[in-house]
Design a protein around this motif. Structure first.
Motif, short mmCIF file in Angstrom:
data_model
loop_
_atom_site.label_atom_id
_atom_site.label_comp_id
_atom_site.label_asym_id
_atom_site.label_seq_id
_atom_site.Cartn_x
_atom_site.Cartn_y
_atom_site.Cartn_z
N UNK A 160 34.05 19.67 3.59
CA UNK A 160 33.09 19.32 4.64
C UNK A 160 32.65 20.58 5.37
N UNK A 161 31.45 20.54 5.89
CA UNK A 161 30.94 21.66 6.69
C UNK A 161 29.87 21.15 7.63
N UNK A 162 29.65 21.92 8.67
CA UNK A 162 28.53 21.69 9.58
C UNK A 162 27.55 22.83 9.39
N UNK A 163 26.30 22.50 9.10
CA UNK A 163 25.24 23.49 8.93
C UNK A 163 24.31 23.42 10.12
N UNK A 164 23.95 24.57 10.66
CA UNK A 164 23.04 24.63 11.81
C UNK A 164 21.85 25.48 11.39
N UNK A 165 20.66 24.90 11.51
CA UNK A 165 19.43 25.54 11.07
C UNK A 165 18.49 25.62 12.27
N UNK A 166 18.33 26.83 12.79
CA UNK A 166 17.43 27.05 13.92
C UNK A 166 16.03 27.35 13.39
N UNK A 167 15.04 26.71 13.96
CA UNK A 167 13.66 26.92 13.49
C UNK A 167 12.69 26.44 14.58
N UNK A 168 11.42 26.66 14.29
CA UNK A 168 10.39 26.16 15.21
C UNK A 168 10.46 24.64 15.28
N UNK A 169 10.09 24.04 16.41
CA UNK A 169 10.20 22.58 16.55
C UNK A 169 9.51 21.81 15.45
N UNK A 170 8.33 22.27 15.02
CA UNK A 170 7.61 21.53 13.98
C UNK A 170 8.33 21.60 12.64
N UNK A 171 9.02 22.72 12.37
CA UNK A 171 9.79 22.83 11.13
C UNK A 171 10.96 21.86 11.13
N UNK A 172 11.67 21.82 12.26
CA UNK A 172 12.82 20.92 12.36
C UNK A 172 12.38 19.46 12.28
N UNK A 173 11.27 19.16 12.91
CA UNK A 173 10.76 17.78 12.84
C UNK A 173 10.48 17.38 11.39
N UNK A 174 9.92 18.29 10.61
CA UNK A 174 9.66 18.01 9.21
C UNK A 174 10.96 17.81 8.44
N UNK A 192 12.56 33.20 11.83
CA UNK A 192 12.33 31.95 12.54
C UNK A 192 13.56 31.50 13.33
N UNK A 193 14.72 32.05 13.01
CA UNK A 193 15.95 31.68 13.69
C UNK A 193 17.13 31.75 12.75
N UNK A 194 18.37 31.69 13.27
CA UNK A 194 19.56 31.81 12.43
C UNK A 194 19.82 30.56 11.61
N UNK A 195 20.61 30.75 10.57
CA UNK A 195 21.19 29.67 9.77
C UNK A 195 22.70 29.88 9.80
N UNK A 207 13.32 28.25 27.97
CA UNK A 207 13.15 27.45 26.77
C UNK A 207 12.78 28.39 25.64
N UNK A 208 13.59 28.42 24.58
CA UNK A 208 13.37 29.35 23.47
C UNK A 208 12.32 28.86 22.48
N UNK A 209 11.74 27.69 22.74
CA UNK A 209 10.74 27.13 21.82
C UNK A 209 11.29 27.04 20.40
N UNK A 210 12.56 26.65 20.34
CA UNK A 210 13.28 26.53 19.07
C UNK A 210 14.11 25.26 19.11
N UNK A 211 14.29 24.65 17.95
CA UNK A 211 15.23 23.54 17.83
C UNK A 211 16.30 23.89 16.81
N UNK A 212 17.43 23.24 16.93
CA UNK A 212 18.50 23.42 15.95
C UNK A 212 18.74 22.10 15.24
N UNK A 213 18.65 22.12 13.92
CA UNK A 213 19.00 20.96 13.10
C UNK A 213 20.46 21.10 12.70
N UNK A 214 21.27 20.14 13.12
CA UNK A 214 22.69 20.13 12.78
C UNK A 214 22.92 19.09 11.70
#
Length: 415
Positions: free
Chosen positions: A235-249, A223-226, A196-203
Motif C-alpha cells: 500500500x502507498x499514499x500518492x500525493x500529486x500537486x498540480x493546478x486546480x484544473x488538472x486535479x479536477x480532471x 506544476x508542483x511536486x509528486x 493561497x498557492x493556487x494549487x491543489x493536491x490529489x491524494x
C-alpha cells in the motif's frame, strides 16, 4: 476520561470550572489534553464530535489522511500513552528520503547517518486519533464535552466559554486547538495572514506491486511536486500537486485511466499499481495567526499556523507547539502562578513563533524554487539538489531538524 452528562441535544444552564479548557479534540488538542491531564490538571476537552465517533482502525478502510510523524512526535505520543495503541494498527516506518527534480538531481537522506534507525513513521490520521482517544480514556482528570463554542468572555481572573448546549465553562486559560478555521481564534479577535498557492493536491491510496518500502520520495515538477508515501504492506499514499484544473480532471477519471496517468507521470521508482483504493483533493494554502496568545487565550496547531504540506511537517510543528505550551502552563503551576496571564504565556509565543515562521518560510521557498510560478528560480532550484547532496554535514543538519532532534526543533515532553 469522563464524558459530558447532558444527553444529545439537551440544553443546560450548568456551569463547570476547570484548570484549562482545550477546544478541539483532533490530534493536537487531544495530545495537549492528555499531556496536561496526566500531570494532574483538571482539563475540559470540547469537541463537536463525540469521543466514540471515530471508527476503529481495524474496522475502517485505510484513511486518505496520512501524517508524517517524526522522532520527537513519537516521544510525545509515548509520554501520553498513545504510541503503543497506534502500533497495534497500521504504522509504517521509513529510514530514507529522496528528493529529486526532473533533470536528474537527487538529494538523499538516510536516518542512519544521524545514528538512528528510522527517519520517522507514516501513520493514518484515524490511527493517531484512535491511539490518543484510547490514551485519554485512562486519564480521569480530562472531561470530554461534545459541543461547540459560541461565546467567549475574558476578565482579569478567568475566561468564560459558552457552548451551544447551554453549558458554560470557566477556566484561567482557554486553548484553541480547533484547526485552521478556529472558532476560538475568531471569538478572541485574532487575525491571520494567509496565502493561497493556487494549487491543489490529489491524494490517492493505491495497492502497489512492490512490497512495503523504507523510503519516501518527492519529485519536483514545474506544476508542483509528486510524492510517494509508503504504507503497510502493498500500500502507498500518492500525493500529486498540480493546478486546480488538472486535479479536477484527474479526479474525474475512472480508476483504470487514473492508474495509467499516474504510471505515466510519476517516476519509475513507483513500480506498478494494482488498484486505486481511495482518492480526494484539497487546496494548498498557508496561514499564520498574527499572535498566538491573548487575554487568557492561547492558540496551538493549525489554529496558530498552517504550512505548505510538501515537507510533511505540519503535524510535527503542531506537536512542538503542544510541548512548548504545556511546558509554560506546567511551569506556571509549579510556581503557583496563573497560567492564563500574558507573562505565563509569553515564553510559549517567544519560543514557538520563530520556529513556525522558519517552517513557513522554508516551505514557501521550496515551492517557489521548484515550480514555474517563480520564473527564473526553478532553474536555480535544479542545481540546489545536486549541491546539497554533496555536503554531508549540511544534509545531516537538515535531517536532524526534520526528525525533531535539533535544539531549535526539539522540545521533549514534560516528564
Amino acid at each position: 476520561m469522563s464524558m459530558d452528562p447532558p444527553a444529545p441535544g439537551a440544553r443546560t444552564a450548568a456551569t463547570q470550572a476547570a484548570d484549562v479548557v482545550v477546544v478541539g479534540g483532533g490530534m493536537v488538542g487531544a495530545s495537549l489534553a492528555a499531556l496536561l491531564g496526566r500531570r494532574g490538571l483538571d482539563v475540559v476537552l470540547v469537541e463537536e464530535q463525540p469521543a466514540t465517533s471515530a471508527d476503529t482502525p481495524a474496522a475502517a478502510p485505510p484513511d486518505l489522511r496520512v501524517s508524517s510523524v517524526n522522532l520527537a512526535s513519537v516521544e510525545l505520543f509515548r509520554a501520553v500513552g498513545a504510541w503503543e495503541p497506534m502500533t497495534q494498527h497500521r504504522v509504517c516506518p521509513f529510514r530514507r528520503v529522496h528528493a529529486m527534480d526532473e533533470h536528474g538531481g537527487v538529494l538523499r537522506f538516510d536516518a542512519r547517518e544521524t545514528g538512528h534507525d528510522w527517519f520517522g513513521w507514516f501513520v493514518e490520521n484515524r490511527v493517531i486519533l484512535s491511539g490518543l482517544r484510547e490514551a485519554l480514556a485512562g486519564v480521569d482528570t480530562v472531561r470530554w464535552i461534545t459541543a461547540a463554542p459560541v461565546t467567549l468572555e475574558t476578565d482579569a481572573d478567568r475566561a468564560r466559554l459558552g457552548l451551544d448546549n447551554g453549558l458554560r465553562l470557566h477556566a484561567p486559560l482557554v486553548v484553541g486547538a480547533d484547526g485552521a478555521g478556529s472558532s476560538i481564534r475568531g471569538l478572541a479577535g485574532i487575525d491571520v495572514t494567509a496565502r493561497d498557492y493556487q494549487t491543489r493536491a490529489l491524494v490517492t491510496n493505491v495497492e502497489t506491486e512492490l512490497p512495503q518500502q523504507d523510503i519516501t520520495w518527492q519529485r519536483f515538477t514545474p506544476e508542483g511536486p509528486q510524492a510517494f508515501l509508503p504504507l503497510c504492506g502493498h500500500r502507498a499514499s500518492l500525493v500529486w500537486y498540480a493546478r486546480p484544473e488538472t486535479v479536477q480532471l484527474l479526479e474525474s477519471l475512472d480508476d483504470e485511466t487514473l492508474i495509467a496517468e499516474i504510471t505515466d507521470a510519476f517516476p519509475a521508482e513507483l513500480g506498478g499499481l494494482r488498484a486505486v483504493t481511495g482518492r480526494a483533493s484539497f487546496a494548498i494554502r498557508s496561514q499564520h495567526a498574527t499572535r498566538y496568545t491573548g487575554s487568557r487565550i492561547a492558540l496551538v496547531g493549525d489554529a496558530a499556523h498552517t504550512i505548505h504540506p510538501l515537507a510533511g511537517q505540519g503535524l510535527n510543528l503542531g506537536l512542538e507547539g503542544v510541548n512548548r505550551l504545556a511546558a509554560a502552563i506546567l511551569d506556571a503551576r509549579k510556581h503557583r502562578r496563573d497560567p492564563g496571564t500574558a507573562v505565563a504565556l509569553a515564553d510559549y509565543e517567544r519560543r514557538h513563533r520563530p520556529r513556525a515562521l522558519t517552517m513557513i518560510a522554508a516551505t514557501d521557498t521550496l515551492h517557489r524554487l521548484f515550480t514555474a510560478e517563480a520564473g527564473v528560480l526553478p532553474r536555480l532550484g535544479n542545481g540546489v539538489l545536486r549541491l546539497a547532496d554533496r555536503l554531508p554535514p549540511g544534509r545531516r543538519a537538515v535531517m536532524r531538524h526534520a526528525m525533531g532532534l535539533t535544539p531549535a526543533g526539539s522540545h521533549r515532553p514534560v516528564p
